[in-house]
Design an enzyme around this catalytic site. Structure first.
Site, PDB file in Angstrom:
ATOM      1  N   GLU A  86      39.198  29.932  31.771  1.00  0.00           N
ATOM      2  CA  GLU A  86      39.936  31.143  31.970  1.00  0.00           C
ATOM      3  C   GLU A  86      41.268  31.073  31.059  1.00  0.00           C
ATOM      4  O   GLU A  86      41.840  32.042  30.662  1.00  0.00           O
ATOM      5  CB  GLU A  86      40.193  31.692  33.216  1.00  0.00           C
ATOM      6  CG  GLU A  86      40.980  30.497  34.278  1.00  0.00           C
ATOM      7  CD  GLU A  86      41.076  30.677  35.587  1.00  0.00           C
ATOM      8  OE1 GLU A  86      39.980  30.660  36.374  1.00  0.00           O
ATOM      9  OE2 GLU A  86      42.016  31.284  36.222  1.00  0.00           O
TER      10      GLU A  86
ATOM     11  N   ARG B  22      52.795  29.138  44.278  1.00  0.00           N
ATOM     12  CA  ARG B  22      52.608  29.164  43.086  1.00  0.00           C
ATOM     13  C   ARG B  22      53.760  30.071  42.250  1.00  0.00           C
ATOM     14  O   ARG B  22      54.193  30.046  41.087  1.00  0.00           O
ATOM     15  CB  ARG B  22      51.489  29.560  42.487  1.00  0.00           C
ATOM     16  CG  ARG B  22      50.047  28.651  42.759  1.00  0.00           C
ATOM     17  CD  ARG B  22      48.926  28.844  42.152  1.00  0.00           C
ATOM     18  NE  ARG B  22      47.937  30.094  42.698  1.00  0.00           N
ATOM     19  CZ  ARG B  22      46.902  30.206  42.332  1.00  0.00           C
ATOM     20  NH1 ARG B  22      46.281  29.672  41.349  1.00  0.00           N
ATOM     21  NH2 ARG B  22      46.295  31.289  42.959  1.00  0.00           N
TER      22      ARG B  22
ATOM     23  N   ASP C 168      38.926  34.926  29.867  1.00  0.00           N
ATOM     24  CA  ASP C 168      39.374  36.147  30.624  1.00  0.00           C
ATOM     25  C   ASP C 168      39.423  37.218  29.284  1.00  0.00           C
ATOM     26  O   ASP C 168      40.309  36.714  28.633  1.00  0.00           O
ATOM     27  CB  ASP C 168      40.682  35.979  31.141  1.00  0.00           C
ATOM     28  CG  ASP C 168      41.477  37.126  31.920  1.00  0.00           C
ATOM     29  OD1 ASP C 168      41.690  37.160  33.065  1.00  0.00           O
ATOM     30  OD2 ASP C 168      41.492  38.396  31.267  1.00  0.00           O
TER      31      ASP C 168
ATOM     32  N   ASP D 189      37.419  26.483  43.056  1.00  0.00           N
ATOM     33  CA  ASP D 189      38.406  26.694  41.762  1.00  0.00           C
ATOM     34  C   ASP D 189      39.454  25.592  41.996  1.00  0.00           C
ATOM     35  O   ASP D 189      40.410  25.998  42.822  1.00  0.00           O
ATOM     36  CB  ASP D 189      38.788  28.215  42.120  1.00  0.00           C
ATOM     37  CG  ASP D 189      39.468  28.653  40.666  1.00  0.00           C
ATOM     38  OD1 ASP D 189      39.172  29.477  40.000  1.00  0.00           O
ATOM     39  OD2 ASP D 189      40.114  27.867  40.149  1.00  0.00           O
TER      40      ASP D 189
ATOM     41  N   HIS E 146      36.085  35.390  33.666  1.00  0.00           N
ATOM     42  CA  HIS E 146      37.323  35.417  34.594  1.00  0.00           C
ATOM     43  C   HIS E 146      37.554  36.750  35.007  1.00  0.00           C
ATOM     44  O   HIS E 146      37.711  38.032  33.940  1.00  0.00           O
ATOM     45  CB  HIS E 146      38.332  34.592  34.303  1.00  0.00           C
ATOM     46  CG  HIS E 146      39.786  34.874  35.106  1.00  0.00           C
ATOM     47  ND1 HIS E 146      40.633  35.551  35.086  1.00  0.00           N
ATOM     48  CD2 HIS E 146      39.777  34.402  36.476  1.00  0.00           C
ATOM     49  CE1 HIS E 146      41.291  35.443  36.139  1.00  0.00           C
ATOM     50  NE2 HIS E 146      41.131  34.633  36.881  1.00  0.00           N
TER      51      HIS E 146
ATOM     52  N   HIS F 252      48.623  37.801  40.375  1.00  0.00           N
ATOM     53  CA  HIS F 252      49.126  36.871  41.126  1.00  0.00           C
ATOM     54  C   HIS F 252      50.537  37.482  41.686  1.00  0.00           C
ATOM     55  O   HIS F 252      51.517  36.933  42.541  1.00  0.00           O
ATOM     56  CB  HIS F 252      49.541  35.701  40.369  1.00  0.00           C
ATOM     57  CG  HIS F 252      47.943  34.870  40.124  1.00  0.00           C
ATOM     58  ND1 HIS F 252      47.665  34.858  38.948  1.00  0.00           N
ATOM     59  CD2 HIS F 252      47.094  34.240  40.950  1.00  0.00           C
ATOM     60  CE1 HIS F 252      46.412  33.964  39.195  1.00  0.00           C
ATOM     61  NE2 HIS F 252      46.184  33.702  40.467  1.00  0.00           N
TER      62      HIS F 252
ATOM     63  N   GLU G 205      35.225  24.475  39.401  1.00  0.00           N
ATOM     64  CA  GLU G 205      35.719  25.085  38.292  1.00  0.00           C
ATOM     65  C   GLU G 205      37.165  24.620  37.944  1.00  0.00           C
ATOM     66  O   GLU G 205      38.062  24.304  38.771  1.00  0.00           O
ATOM     67  CB  GLU G 205      35.789  26.636  39.015  1.00  0.00           C
ATOM     68  CG  GLU G 205      36.728  27.776  37.928  1.00  0.00           C
ATOM     69  CD  GLU G 205      36.550  29.176  38.091  1.00  0.00           C
ATOM     70  OE1 GLU G 205      35.432  29.417  38.675  1.00  0.00           O
ATOM     71  OE2 GLU G 205      37.400  29.713  37.703  1.00  0.00           O
TER      72      GLU G 205
ATOM     73  N   GLU H 112      32.588  37.800  38.085  1.00  0.00           N
ATOM     74  CA  GLU H 112      33.576  37.399  39.375  1.00  0.00           C
ATOM     75  C   GLU H 112      34.241  38.879  39.850  1.00  0.00           C
ATOM     76  O   GLU H 112      34.641  39.705  39.069  1.00  0.00           O
ATOM     77  CB  GLU H 112      34.680  36.701  38.766  1.00  0.00           C
ATOM     78  CG  GLU H 112      35.514  36.268  39.816  1.00  0.00           C
ATOM     79  CD  GLU H 112      36.601  35.224  39.263  1.00  0.00           C
ATOM     80  OE1 GLU H 112      36.818  35.285  38.044  1.00  0.00           O
ATOM     81  OE2 GLU H 112      37.272  34.769  40.285  1.00  0.00           O
TER      82      GLU H 112
HETATM   83  C1  LIG Z   1      42.036  31.583  42.745  1.00  0.00           C
HETATM   84  C2  LIG Z   1      42.420  30.831  41.584  1.00  0.00           C
HETATM   85  O1  LIG Z   1      43.480  29.959  42.287  1.00  0.00           O
HETATM   86  C3  LIG Z   1      43.155  31.789  40.699  1.00  0.00           C
HETATM   87  O2  LIG Z   1      44.065  32.731  41.443  1.00  0.00           O
HETATM   88  C4  LIG Z   1      42.274  32.888  40.178  1.00  0.00           C
HETATM   89  O3  LIG Z   1      42.894  33.723  39.420  1.00  0.00           O
HETATM   90  C5  LIG Z   1      41.125  32.170  38.959  1.00  0.00           C
HETATM   91  O4  LIG Z   1      41.125  30.922  38.725  1.00  0.00           O
HETATM   92  C6  LIG Z   1      39.739  32.745  39.222  1.00  0.00           C
HETATM   93  O5  LIG Z   1      38.995  32.335  38.662  1.00  0.00           O
HETATM   94  O6  LIG Z   1      39.943  33.773  39.870  1.00  0.00           O
HETATM   95 MG   LIG Z   2      39.330  30.031  38.181  1.00  0.00          MG
END
Ligand SMILES: C[C@H](O)[C@H](O)[C@@H](O)[C@@H](O)C(=O)O
Ligand SMILES: [Mg+2]
Length: 392
Positions: A268, A48, A291, A214, A318, A22, A240, A338
């Site tokens: 995650e 964010r 994650d 998401d 994640h 991020h 999600e 993913e």
């Molecule tokens: C896209 C989402 O807002 C997050 O930035 C991402 O990191 C996460 O939630 C995801 O599942 O990839």
């Molecule tokens: Mg996510």
């Protein structure tokens, strides 16, 4: 031949992309008015980063063995993480055999239980654990997935997370996960916009291509239920992380509320086998999404995955680049993975932890054969300046 022991555990920080993905520049889809639990405050609604999502930065963990082999891994953790590595966890790792990962994990977890349990401490334990698996693979000259029991499929298939599922379809991905842009604070107008975006994307991708939302912890049960019911006509595959990670009761209710056939996913920001036991035993979700750089590392994800398998739940980690690829390829209940589109306009495939890792593999036509290189098969980019904030 004697098993090497661990000579030193070192921690570094890096800014700008990397494992804290991020931590991007301006005009990136990943920081463009995405709904969050902070969206109730207008001043924190657009970005964010404005409330500090990238405040930690990347943590690089290096572990050097007595035979000179060096393993490493990257996760989200920055200076705080580096301090925990060198001032606390090093005592449980240095001097140990490179093979004794289970014991080192147990001592790191129980030795930090008085202030850890989840969050940054588990990010850091995950980083050390991943570095230890990288080291063991290099000492044994095997890829991590071989240490975990070997592949159950020839290659991985991916869905893409980003602002452009329409482009992801053209690139060969099996689905596209959109970030939700409007949270409850923006009322019915925001809900209408959320559904309009989904409708437009369904129009662009046609039927059969997975579309997911998401929600990044931004909703309440009622809003998430209305979103799910409204999204049914556009074939939303899953909703999600709709709620706070601590609202196990809300997730169980949401899962009862959503239309039959729509999946509820989360995890995650959950950590350890105990956190995922709560999600599974309370019937919170159909797919858990740990994650591996945050939940406890490979050592803990093996335990989490077995628990999920017993519950008939899928484990789709994640996005965490090679660290999840080496795991997913060895698990029957991880049929896809993913891939986070880290290009600012989500219009091309670039390595997820760009620019930090050399040899970081990326999906081609939405698929990837995990390289057989020892460990996790990546190297640190020497052009990325590492800062070592604490020395022994
Ligand atoms: C896209 C989402 O807002 C997050 O930035 C991402 O990191 C996460 O939630 C995801 O599942 O990839
Ligand atoms: Mg996510």
């Amino acid at each position: 031949m004697a098993v090497p022991t661990i000579r030193q555990l070192r921690a570094f920080t890096v800014r700008g992309g990397g494992a804290d993905y991020h931590d991007q520049g301006a005009d990136h889809w990943i920081d463009d008015h995405i709904a969050t639990p902070m969206s109730k405050y207008p001043e924190y609604r657009q970005s964010r980063q404005s409330f500090g999502l990238n405040v930690l930065g990347t943590l690089v963990v290096e572990v050097e063995a007595s035979d000179g082999t060096v393993g490493f891994a990257v996760t989200t953790g920055g200076e705080i993480g580096a301090w925990i590595v060198e001032k606390h966890l090093a005592r449980f790792v240095e001097g140990q055999k490179v093979t004794d990962i289970e014991k080192m994990w147990d001592q790191m977890y129980n030795g930090t239980l008085f202030y850890g349990r989840k969050g940054i401490v588990l990010n850091v334990i995950s980083g050390v654990d991943l570095a230890l698996w990288d080291l063991l693979g290099k000492v044994r000259q095997e890829p991590v997935y071989q240490l975990l029991g070997g592949p159950v499929r020839d290659e991985l298939q991916f869905y893409a997370t980003g602002a452009r599922p329409d482009l992801a379809k053209k690139m060969g991905f099996i689905g596209g996960k959109l970030p939700l842009h409007h949270a409850p604070a923006e009322g019915e107008e925001g809900l209408r916009k959320n559904l309009a975006l989904l409708a437009d994307m369904r129009e662009r991708v046609g039927d059969g291509f997975w579309l997911m939302y998401d929600c990044w912890m931004s909703l309440d049960v009622n809003y998430a239920t209305k979103l799910a019911l409204g999204a049914q006509e556009f074939g939303l595959k899953w909703i999600e992380e709709a709620l706070s990670p601590d609202d196990y009761w809300g997730y169980a209710q949401l899962r009862r509320n959503v239309p039959k056939g729509m999946l509820v996913t989360t995890g995650e920001h959950e950590a350890t086998r105990w956190g995922f036991r709560m999600l599974l035993e309370m019937g919170c979700c159909d797919i858990i999404q740990p994650d591996v750089g945050w939940c406890g590392g490979i050592t803990e994800l093996v335990k989490i995955s077995a628990l999920a398998d017993a519950h008939g739940a899928l484990v789709v980690p994640h996005g965490s680049s090679v660290y999840s690829y080496h795991f997913v390829v060895t698990r029957h209940n991880s049929p896809f993975a993913e891939f986070l589109m880290m290009a600012p306009k989500a219009d091309e495939v670039v390595p997820m932890f760009n620019p930090l890792l050399l040899d970081e593999p990326v999906p081609v036509n939405g698929r990837l054969k995990v390289p057989e290189t020892p460990g996790f098969g990546v190297r640190l980019n020497p052009d990325c300046a590492l800062n070592r904030p604490h020395t022994h």
